[in-house]
Design an enzyme around this catalytic site. Structure first.
Site, short mmCIF file in Angstrom:
data_model
loop_
_atom_site.label_atom_id
_atom_site.label_comp_id
_atom_site.label_asym_id
_atom_site.label_seq_id
_atom_site.Cartn_x
_atom_site.Cartn_y
_atom_site.Cartn_z
N CYS A 1 -1.51 25.18 4.76
CA CYS A 1 -1.41 25.07 3.31
C CYS A 1 -0.54 26.17 2.74
CB CYS A 1 -2.80 25.13 2.69
SG CYS A 1 -3.84 23.73 3.14
N PHE B 1 -5.96 6.60 -2.77
CA PHE B 1 -7.24 5.91 -2.67
C PHE B 1 -7.09 4.57 -1.95
CE2 PHE B 1 -8.86 8.55 -6.34
CZ PHE B 1 -9.87 9.15 -5.62
N ALA B 2 -6.30 4.55 -0.90
CA ALA B 2 -6.08 3.31 -0.16
C ALA B 2 -7.36 2.91 0.56
CB ALA B 2 -4.93 3.48 0.83
N ARG B 3 -7.84 1.73 0.26
CA ARG B 3 -9.04 1.16 0.88
C ARG B 3 -8.77 -0.30 1.20
NH1 ARG B 3 -9.81 5.83 0.29
NH2 ARG B 3 -11.70 6.93 -0.41
N GLU B 4 -9.69 -0.93 1.89
CA GLU B 4 -9.52 -2.35 2.21
C GLU B 4 -9.36 -3.16 0.93
OE1 GLU B 4 -11.77 -6.05 4.51
OE2 GLU B 4 -12.67 -4.04 4.53
N GLY B 5 -8.20 -3.77 0.77
CA GLY B 5 -7.96 -4.66 -0.35
C GLY B 5 -7.67 -3.99 -1.68
N LYS B 6 -7.51 -2.66 -1.70
CA LYS B 6 -7.25 -2.01 -2.99
C LYS B 6 -6.60 -0.64 -2.79
CE LYS B 6 -11.91 -0.04 -3.36
NZ LYS B 6 -13.12 0.02 -4.19
#
Length: 270
Positions: A116, A253-258
């Protein structure tokens, strides 16, 4: 060098039939991620010390050199040697004379913590770098993203063992994973991946990262000409500003279907 070790630890937990904690001195075997100081040495001069996982350090050296503007192309590096020393690892990098002279003019030493920090930056006005605006050379079918998320999760071998590492993977436009790198530091994992990307001829596609999208993650992606960055967690405001300024497609916030599309929606379709 191995990237994980086994160690016996104490642990506590609640049992199913009681709200009380069991004895604190129960023991079990745990697997810990190895974290080690890595010194990047250019033509014999130490430039940076980063805390890293001790794997794929040649790719890290190349990616770091590119994203920090030390080199413009892989050919600016004549050789890389990884040497274990008593208290860590030295990555000895031989730069072209022209690039080494440029580096010496503004050489800095720093100690990083799990990758960092804005590396080698002394003044606030040096943080905000500007790069050429990214061209829009492809469109990506968002329906393919779900399978990419599954591939990212199941291929985090070090992360599955330790629960202590980040992963960055590169996917082509058909949703096939071309490479994945893991590290205790998310920026280091990204530098390793970008080193691979450069030496592989800069294939078209996008980066999927298990972390948040920080300003520096976006900056490194833009610096290497990758047009799309997808992260599992959120983006910071400065990361979104940087992405918009340079025409980077940024999804968080990549998630299944969204997922959240922060910038660059013209590269996406369904």
């Amino acid at each position: 060098m191995q990237c994980w070790i086994r160690q016996t630890i104490n642990f506590f937990r609640k049992t199913k039939n009681t709200e009380k904690l069991t004895a604190l001195l129960q023991q079990k075997e745990d697997i810990l991620a190895v974290e080690i100081p890595v010194s990047l040495v250019y033509n014999g001069i130490s430039h940076a010390v980063m805390m890293c996982s001790p794997n794929n350090l040649e790719d890290f050296a190349l990616g770091f050199s590119l994203t920090e503007g030390i080199i413009n192309k892989p050919e600016d590096i004549y050789g890389i040697d990884v040497v274990e020393v008593c208290n860590g690892i030295e990555v000895q990098i031989e730069l072209s004379s022209r690039k080494f002279m440029a580096l010496k003019e503004h050489r800095r030493n720093l100690t990083g913590r799990t990758g960092c920090g804005i590396c080698g930056t002394e003044q606030l006005n040096q943080v905000y770098k500007t790069f050429p605006k990214l061209d829009c050379t492809f469109q990506f079918d968002l329906n393919l993203l779900d399978s990419c998320l599954i591939d990212l999760q199941k291929n985090q071998l070090l992360g599955c063992k330790t629960g202590a590492t980040h992963a960055c993977a590169f996917f082509d436009l058909y949703g096939s994973m071309l490479a994945i790198y893991e590290d205790v530091g998310r920026h280091v994992a990204l530098d390793k991946l970008l080193g691979w990307h450069a030496k592989s001829g800069k294939p078209r596609g996008f980066i999927l990262a298990s972390s948040r999208a920080s300003y520096e993650m976006v900056q490194k992606t833009v610096a290497c000409g990758v047009e799309m960055l997808v992260t599992i967690s959120a983006a910071t405001d400065l990361a979104v500003t940087m992405a918009e300024k340079h025409n980077l497609t940024l999804i968080g916030f990549a998630r299944e279907g969204k997922g959240n599309i922060y910038s660059g929606h013209l590269r996406l379709h369904n």
